[in-house]
Design a protein around this motif. Structure first.
Motif, PDB file in Angstrom:
ATOM      1  N   THR A   1       0.782  -1.244   0.000  1.00 29.50           N
ATOM      2  CA  THR A   1       0.000   0.000   0.000  1.00 29.50           C
ATOM      3  C   THR A   1       0.810   1.290   0.000  1.00 29.50           C
ATOM      4  OG1 THR A   1      -0.107   0.006   2.431  1.00 29.50           O
ATOM      5  CG2 THR A   1      -1.857  -1.161   1.255  1.00 29.50           C
TER       6      THR A   1
ATOM      7  N   PRO B   1      -9.483  -0.545  -1.589  1.00 30.23           N
ATOM      8  CA  PRO B   1      -9.590  -1.901  -2.138  1.00 30.23           C
ATOM      9  C   PRO B   1      -9.922  -2.947  -1.077  1.00 30.23           C
ATOM     10  CG  PRO B   1      -7.622  -0.801  -2.951  1.00 30.23           C
ATOM     11  CD  PRO B   1      -8.171   0.059  -1.851  1.00 30.23           C
ATOM     12  N   GLY B   2     -10.877  -3.800  -1.414  1.00 31.70           N
ATOM     13  CA  GLY B   2     -11.271  -4.854  -0.485  1.00 31.70           C
ATOM     14  C   GLY B   2     -10.137  -5.805  -0.157  1.00 31.70           C
ATOM     15  N   GLU B   3      -9.227  -6.041  -1.124  1.00 23.36           N
ATOM     16  CA  GLU B   3      -8.132  -6.973  -0.851  1.00 23.36           C
ATOM     17  C   GLU B   3      -7.136  -6.380   0.143  1.00 23.36           C
ATOM     18  OE1 GLU B   3      -5.211  -6.072  -4.673  1.00 23.36           O
ATOM     19  OE2 GLU B   3      -6.473  -7.845  -4.673  1.00 23.36           O
ATOM     20  N   TRP B   4      -7.041  -5.041   0.202  1.00 20.32           N
ATOM     21  CA  TRP B   4      -6.207  -4.421   1.227  1.00 20.32           C
ATOM     22  C   TRP B   4      -6.824  -4.628   2.601  1.00 20.32           C
ATOM     23  CZ3 TRP B   4      -4.149   1.010  -0.673  1.00 20.32           C
ATOM     24  CH2 TRP B   4      -3.382   0.809  -1.839  1.00 20.32           C
TER      25      TRP B   4
ATOM     26  N   SER C   1      -8.787  -7.112   3.459  1.00 19.15           N
ATOM     27  CA  SER C   1      -8.623  -8.529   3.804  1.00 19.15           C
ATOM     28  C   SER C   1      -7.208  -8.838   4.271  1.00 19.15           C
ATOM     29  CB  SER C   1      -8.968  -9.401   2.593  1.00 19.15           C
ATOM     30  OG  SER C   1     -10.329  -9.280   2.261  1.00 19.15           O
ATOM     31  N   LEU C   2      -6.229  -8.183   3.651  1.00 19.14           N
ATOM     32  CA  LEU C   2      -4.841  -8.379   4.059  1.00 19.14           C
ATOM     33  C   LEU C   2      -4.629  -7.880   5.476  1.00 19.14           C
ATOM     34  CD1 LEU C   2      -1.858  -9.022   3.655  1.00 19.14           C
ATOM     35  CD2 LEU C   2      -1.624  -6.858   2.412  1.00 19.14           C
TER      36      LEU C   2
ATOM     37  N   LYS D   1      -4.901 -12.222   4.548  1.00 18.24           N
ATOM     38  CA  LYS D   1      -5.116 -12.893   3.268  1.00 18.24           C
ATOM     39  C   LYS D   1      -4.322 -12.202   2.175  1.00 18.24           C
ATOM     40  CE  LYS D   1      -8.749 -14.128  -0.036  1.00 18.24           C
ATOM     41  NZ  LYS D   1     -10.202 -14.044  -0.345  1.00 18.24           N
TER      42      LYS D   1
ATOM     43  N   ALA E   1      -3.118 -10.714  -1.385  1.00 14.23           N
ATOM     44  CA  ALA E   1      -3.841 -10.140  -2.513  1.00 14.23           C
ATOM     45  C   ALA E   1      -3.749 -11.061  -3.718  1.00 14.23           C
ATOM     46  CB  ALA E   1      -3.269  -8.766  -2.851  1.00 14.23           C
ATOM     47  N   ASP E   2      -4.755 -10.993  -4.567  1.00 10.11           N
ATOM     48  CA  ASP E   2      -4.736 -11.780  -5.797  1.00 10.11           C
ATOM     49  C   ASP E   2      -3.617 -11.289  -6.715  1.00 10.11           C
ATOM     50  OD1 ASP E   2      -6.941 -13.230  -4.962  1.00 10.11           O
ATOM     51  OD2 ASP E   2      -8.380 -11.900  -5.957  1.00 10.11           O
TER      52      ASP E   2
END
Length: 266
Positions: free
Chosen positions: A156, A166-169, A171-172, A177, A179-180
């Motif tokens: 980031t 971002p949703g993946e941030w 989740s991380l 989790k 990132a894809d």
């Protein structure tokens, strides 16, 4: 998901990334990680037999053998096993979740790579339980995780903040989790507290969780040669910050130092 990660591990370490170079010549952080990891292990175990699970190219195992320990390497990647054998080590292909050893075969287990390649909590607990099973009562397990704090920063920082976030941030940061689309076949990123909790859930007695490279490690990762003065300063900071809650998470790697219950000291 794990089948995909396992396949990516094979591809990544066979044809993309040189694990031996990571600890030796790839960046100035590698030697720092190497020195600190050796210090952490030897501080708690002065002699005996070890199984290095996910031992890669055998860099840590070779140093420990040279210091008088008896060490065997097990790794899922054939290239790593071949590299370890080329160093004169006994090594075989295997999976951290199903170890080909009887109970109490070793005095200590090194689990310095598998946990951050396993996405599911149940798989990580299984690997930790297997690491504990093959160690005799009172023996040590050294279990490493990749710092969630460092992973989030690398993903980031140094860029504009998107809107929406971002949703993946999220989740991380919240769940560890990956990132894809990551080149590195990560399964999970830990906090120090979470790593301790997982080791405890696996039945281990956690002595401490320490940061390996310290807050200056990420700087050395950007340099091939940091010079003696800066390298020694980074090492001193890493040692001083190793057990400080919060600050220890500024290390790229975390290590849980734990013991199998039932030893004479219990």
């Amino acid at each position: 998901m794990q089948e995909d990660i396992d396949a990516r591990i094979q591809s990544f370490y066979t044809s993309v990334f040189d694990e031996h170079a990571r600890l030796t010549t790839r960046s100035a952080q590698g030697p720092l990680e190497y020195v600190r990891t050796q210090e952490i292990i030897r501080e708690h175990v002065s002699a005996g037999t070890m199984i290095d699970i996910g031992g890669g190219a055998g860099v840590h195992a070779r140093a420990l053998v040279d210091a008088g320990y008896v060490v065997e390497v097990l790794d899922p990647v054939s290239r790593h096993v071949e590299q370890a054998r080329a160093l004169g080590l006994y090594a075989r292909v295997g999976d951290a979740r199903e170890l080909p050893f009887s109970a109490g075969s070793f005095d200590a287990t090194l689990l310095l790579g598998p946990l951050y390649h396993l996405a599911a909590y149940t798989d990580r607990i299984l690997a930790l339980r297997e690491a504990a099973r093959v160690v005799g009562p009172g023996g040590f397990v050294f279990a490493a995780g990749l710092s969630r704090y460092i992973a989030f920063g690398q993903a980031t920082l140094g860029r504009d903040v998107p809107d929406p976030y971002p949703g993946e941030w999220v989740s991380l940061a919240a769940q560890g989790k990956p990132a894809d689309g990551m080149r590195f076949p990560a399964g999970h990123f830990h906090t120090a507290e979470e790593l301790a909790s997982e080791a405890t859930a696996a039945g281990l007695d956690v002595i401490e969780v320490v940061g390996v490279e310290g807050p200056a490690g990420i700087l050395l990762e950007s340099m091939v040669d940091a010079g003696e003065e800066l390298s020694q300063a980074a090492l001193a900071i890493a040692r001083a910050a190793a057990d400080r809650p919060g600050v220890r998470d500024m290390s790229a790697h975390l290590i849980a130092v734990a013991r199998v219950p039932g030893g004479s000291g219990d």
